[in-house]
Write a protein that holds these residues in place. Structure first.
Motif: not given
Ligand code: AVI
Length: 323
Positions: A1-4, A6-16
């Motif tokens: 869960m934490q990993k998912v 973190k992944m979503e978080h990184t993708e969001r960060f990258a897109e921003d």
């Protein structure tokens, strides 16, 4: 869960980051200042002599805690004190201590997206104020509030302190406040910190401190892009430039490119070019007049109940109820 997550978080960060660095003029979101290092740097900023905001708000709480308590507890048996983005709760502790000393029946509900921030706050309060009913929630503000509304019918006093509202760009604060209002009931209150317009020199040094912590706070964003997104920013090729506009009250920070350069970000499989002297906008810290505050309340469906100011009139904690 934490990993998912973190992944979503990184993708969001990258897109921003992609969106911001592809824009004209370029920008990066200040919400990404706050990783573990950024949290620590902000903690250091709050202790700086130049950063008057923290002391002013602490003075308001210390000198007016009796009246604040009267307004919060007015006619109710119990209330929930809900804090958005509590951090280390240093200032809030002034109020919490006072309420506990007066045997007030209330629950303290700090809400934060960071688990580590919440657990150290809870541990600290459990140790130093064991009588306090503390119910921390690790979630985003609105989801937490919606969930709380399903199970809890106490009067709510929502704290949004430290002029966090000033980090919204332009009128973006209004949809945020309207959303908040939609989750509030008639007797609930919002207690919100605004940094006021004042001597421009006082404001500018607060964002341009001698020790260079604020500059480091901005540069940490480049380090974070390098670390989390495989970027190759060289911080020596940028300089931190804070500015204050006394007409609009906008305090804006930029990172200025010191030369023509290209930066690669692996996570995005993309390179970005920066011209010599090109600015990257990193943060707004809006300063307000009392009139602006009334305007914000009115346009988001609230009414100002009372303004609590410090002696120098640098800062205001404004208590609102539904209009
Ligand atoms: C969190 N926020 C209210 C701070 C401010 O004053 O805008 C963040 C900050 N940026 C530079 N110094 C402090």
């Amino acid at each position: 869960m934490q990993k998912v997550y973190k992944m979503e978080h990184t993708e969001r960060f990258a897109e921003d980051v992609r969106e911001g660095l592809s824009s004209e003029p370029k920008y990066l979101h200040s919400k990404y200042f706050y990783d573990e290092i950024g949290d620590d740097l902000f903690q250091q900023i709050m202790e700086l002599e130049e950063y008057y905001l923290t002391d002013c708000e602490a003075e308001i709480f210390e000198s007016q805690k009796n009246v604040i308590l009267q307004y919060f507890s007015n006619g109710v048996e119990v209330f929930d004190l809900i804090e958005f983005g509590a951090g280390d709760g240093l200032k809030t502790k002034i109020l919490l201590n006072h309420f506990v000393d007066n045997n007030i029946n209330f629950n303290y509900i700090p809400i934060d997206i960071s688990n580590s921030v919440l657990s150290s706050l809870t541990q600290d309060l459990n140790n130093n104020l064991p009588e306090l009913n503390i119910k921390p929630i690790c979630d985003d503000y609105f989801h937490a509030l919606e969930e709380l509304n399903k199970v809890d019918y106490n009067k709510k006093v929502i704290l949004f302190l430290g002029s966090n509202i000033g980090n919204f760009r332009g009128d973006d604060a209004i949809p945020f406040l309207k959303h908040l209002r939609a989750d509030m009931k008639e007797k609930d209150q919002l207690f919100i910190g605004f940094d006021l317009m004042k001597d421009p020199k006082v404001i500018l040094v607060a964002y341009n401190d001698k020790k260079g912590i604020t500059s480091e706070f901005n540069f940490n964003l480049l380090d974070r892009i390098n670390k989390d997104l495989g970027g190759n920013f060289n911080r020596k090729n940028f300089s931190h430039y804070p500015s204050y506009n006394p007409v609009t009250g906008e305090t804006k920070s930029y990172l200025i490119s010191l030369k023509n350069q290209t930066v690669r970000i692996e996570e995005l499989s993309q390179s970005f070019t920066f011209k010599k002297w090109e600015p990257v906008f990193t943060e707004i810290s809006q300063k307000y007049s009392l009139r602006d505050i009334k305007h914000f309340a009115k346009h988001s469906g609230f009414k100002v109940e009372k303004n609590f100011l410090d002696q120098k009139k640098y800062f205001v904690d404004s208590l609102w109820h539904l209009a």
